[in-house]
Design an enzyme around this catalytic site. Structure first.
Site, short mmCIF file in Angstrom:
data_model
loop_
_atom_site.label_atom_id
_atom_site.label_comp_id
_atom_site.label_asym_id
_atom_site.label_seq_id
_atom_site.Cartn_x
_atom_site.Cartn_y
_atom_site.Cartn_z
N THR A 124 0.96 -1.21 0.09
CA THR A 124 -0.01 -0.11 -0.05
C THR A 124 0.79 1.21 0.01
OG1 THR A 124 -1.87 -1.22 1.10
CG2 THR A 124 -1.85 1.42 1.30
N GLU A 171 -6.23 -4.92 3.37
CA GLU A 171 -6.25 -5.98 2.12
C GLU A 171 -7.46 -6.01 1.29
OE1 GLU A 171 -3.59 -7.59 2.36
OE2 GLU A 171 -2.88 -6.88 4.12
#
Length: 715
Positions: free
Chosen positions: A162, A452
């Site tokens: 990320t 996620e």
């Protein structure tokens, strides 16, 4: 401070005390009575849910050992600063690691201890993603090199995907890995501010290495062009093993306090032209040759690199049941001993769980816990089968597993996050206290809704699978084999049948039958799938467009279809588990009867949320909907005697729950008092503000004669 009380004062107070104690109740007696009234003993169900009697007993033994282990002590957990949380969590993780090594304990014992200690720290992603990525995406040589370093903790890893500007949309990542053929290295670089890696657990101050997801760039010397091959995984060293200071070109640190999970040092990472060897690219499925040629994975396993994400999402589904189970255990046990409002003067107050609004909140959440728990077991079994298929080069199950794990990750985390908060609210004022265990449980869990993969985006991935499956079946004219597994109802012939079907329920008793509930859930999922397809076609001029404005303008219908699909799977899996246990003789008839009522309550609860869809569709009428609601309310009364036994069956130890309200013995009020004592504010009788703040202010006020106090309305 103890008070010396004279006999006259004691005698004066004695009758007043007797008046109150005559109507008081002992919560320990209440919880014991709850267990006596249950229709079944929970122990066999506990063994079944937790992998057998031996595992349950071993876990209880480990919990007993941990209560006497300094690094696993929880008595002061609620009063720690962020720095103390981080250090304590890391110390506990390393304590488990050392205990496993020193005593020769197996991985199962290690995982049990990790769950029991329940102290997320800097090793979370080392265990949960760094090692699994190497095992799933590294070739044999890479595994041989890195795994001994990982298991000996010479290397501590994290998973850096990320970024500030991109998370769920992996293809949009901006970190680059450019191959230098001359030196046989990749140059890992953060070219923009938004390419800064952000959120990886353990990255801030713990990890020495990271699996960095970066876009593979291969320059062509002849043309001067650069070929972008999309995100790939690379191992990058971040810190010096001797000093733990960042290496040249690495800027790394902690991102600061969060809503919860503050024992974990989530971090940021910027890479300035950092060079790594060519073999630090994970190359089980794709690689770059010394000549700079990209060797892609075969078409059959082009998406094999997503295996780590599949595992994580399947694990999130499994953990959803555990987390909601902890919350419902605390709330149900407390509601069974908390009393509120006497029905008549002189009578004892009622147990809060006897109020329909409380049981109507908690018992459906208990039902949801079982549904999620069983779905989690099934998802992990599916993932293990996928791993075995993958190792044989078979990837046929990947699309469905990806779609199912994506949608279930979303639906299960929504149910759990909302459910934990509902449990906290049913505990009233005490639920607001950290000592209840519920605020920290919620704060630690709610991240699952977004990490996620954002839940809405994941639902859209499931919807894509649904629509493509429908389209593929329709293209065959309904001929040929129907889609199997979770997509069986999406075959063209099945859809035609479903859209013409009508509810056959005649009364409340019909709604207690699994076939009736399953048929209604299946019809709703089918109807919403067709509605989503029709909505998309209308926006795209009669075709299915899986990107662009038509897709973006149809997301509400698409997400609704995905949710209905996943809710159907949850209910069907619940019913299938009960049928399997019945055929195996795994549980007593009375226990199976209670679980059947629980499964019905879960299914009816999902249908109640979707009644508008079924009424609008014409599948059922108002009378059938009313009967459904009456059946659901009747189940609340039927399940009430088994409420405590159903949560006892989860098998959670007091040490694990760490909750004053969720104690097995019901002694909640004594526990609240005992757990409050270690508060740092109680370290002295006068308190930490006395000398520097309160005392000077009060003395100054006395020296000034008090003055004229402001009217209360001005305060």
């Amino acid at each position: 401070m103890a008070n010396a009380v004279d006999e006259r004062t004691r005698a004066l107070q004695e009758r007043s005390s007797a008046l109150v104690t005559a109507q008081a109740s002992d919560p320990r007696a209440d919880i014991a009575a709850e267990r006596r009234r249950a229709s079944f003993a929970p122990e066999p169900l506990t063994y079944l849910l937790n992998g057998g009697k031996a595992k349950v007993e071993r876990r209880a033994e480990l919990a007993r050992i941990l209560t006497q282990t300094p690094w696993a002590d929880k008595s002061n957990r609620h009063f720690l600063s962020r720095e103390e949380e981080y250090v304590g969590g890391l110390r506990a993780a390393l304590g488990i690691w050392r205990k496993m090594k020193d005593e020769g304990l197996g991985m199962q014992d290690g995982l049990m201890m990790r769950q029991l200690v329940d102290w997320p720290g800097g090793l979370e992603l080392h265990i949960g993603m760094f090692i699994p990525t190497i095992m799933s995406q590294g070739d044999a040589e890479q595994q041989a090199k890195w795994m001994p370093l990982c298991t000996s903790l010479q290397v501590i890893g994290t998973y850096a995907q990320t970024e500030l500007g991109h998370g769920t949309f992996v293809r949009g990542l901006e970190t680059t890995a450019t191959f230098d053929k001359q030196t046989q290295e990749f140059v890992i670089h953060s070219p923009t501010l938004s390419s800064t890696k952000w959120w990886p657990g353990g990255l801030g101050k713990t990890a020495t290495h990271a699996v960095v997801m970066a876009r593979l760039m291969l320059p062509d010397a002849a043309t001067g062009r650069v070929a972008d091959h999309g995100p790939h995984a690379f191992i990058v060293q971040l810190r010096c093993p001797d000093t733990h200071r960042p290496l040249r070109g690495v800027t790394v640190g902690d991102i600061g306090p969060k809503f919860g999970f503050n024992g974990v040092d989530n971090g940021f990472l910027q890479l300035d032209h950092v060079r790594i060897p060519r073999d630090h690219m994970m190359q089980r499925f794709s690689r770059v040759t010394p000549e700079g040629v990209y060797v892609p994975p075969p078409p059959a396993n082009a998406k094999a690199s997503y295996a780590t994400m599949l595992y994580v999402r399947a694990d999130i589904v499994r953990n959803a049941g555990y987390f909601l189970g902890r919350a419902t255990t605390i709330a149900v046990r407390y509601a069974a001993v908390r009393r509120q409002t006497a029905p008549a003067p002189g009578e004892r107050e009622l147990q809060v769980l006897d109020y329909q609004n409380t049981s109507g909140t908690l018992l459906p959440l208990v039902a949801a816990t079982y549904a999620l728990w069983l779905m989690g077991d099934d998802m992990m079994a599916k993932y293990k089968r996928f791993e075995a298929d993958r190792d044989r080069g078979e990837f046929g199950a990947l699309p469905e597993l990806h779609a199912l794990s994506s949608g279930l990750k979303a639906v299960c985390t929504w149910i759990t996050a909302d459910g934990i908060e509902e449990c906290r609210r049913t505990c009233g004022g005490h639920g607001y206290s950290q000592l209840s265990g519920l605020p920290s449980l919620f704060a630690s869990y709610v991240q699952n809704v977004t990490w996620e993969g954002d839940n809405n985006v994941l639902c859209l991935q499931t919807a894509r699978f649904i629509l493509k499956t429908m389209a593929a079946s329709a293209a065959k004219g309904g001929a040929g084999p129907a889609p199997g597994g979770s997509a069986a109802h999406l075959a063209a012939g099945e859809l035609r049948r479903e859209l013409g079907a009508r509810c056959a329920a005649r009364d409340e008793a019909c709604w207690l039958q699994p076939d009736t509930v399953a048929a209604a859930l299946r019809h709703r999922a089918s109807r919403l799938a067709v509605t989503a397809a029709d909505t998309l076609r209308a926006a795209a001029g009669g075709r299915l467009a899986f990107e662009g404005a038509p897709w973006n303008g149809s997301t509400l219908a698409l997400i609704a279809a995905a949710r209905a699909h996943c809710e159907l799977q949850l209910a069907l899996n619940f019913y299938a588990a009960l049928q399997r246990w019945s055929s195996e003789g795994a549980l007593s008839p009375v226990c199976l009867a209670a679980l059947s009522r629980l499964a019905a309550l879960f299914g009816l609860g999902r249908l109640e949320l979707g009644l508008a869809d079924l009424l609008e569709d014409g599948y059922m009428n108002g009378a059938q909907a009313a009967a459904l609601r009456r059946a659901s309310r009747g189940l609340l009364a039927a399940l009430r005697p088994d409420a405590v036994a159903l949560v006892d069956a989860f098998g959670f130890e007091d040490y694990y729950l760490h909750s004053a309200l969720g104690r097995h013995d019901g002694d909640v009020y004594r526990a609240l008092l005992d757990m409050a004592q270690p508060s740092p504010l109680n370290a002295t009788e006068e308190g930490p503000a006395w000398e520097g703040v309160l005392r000077p202010a009060m003395q100054a006020a006395r020296r000034g004669g008090g003055g004229v106090a402001p009217p209360l309305s001005k305060l």
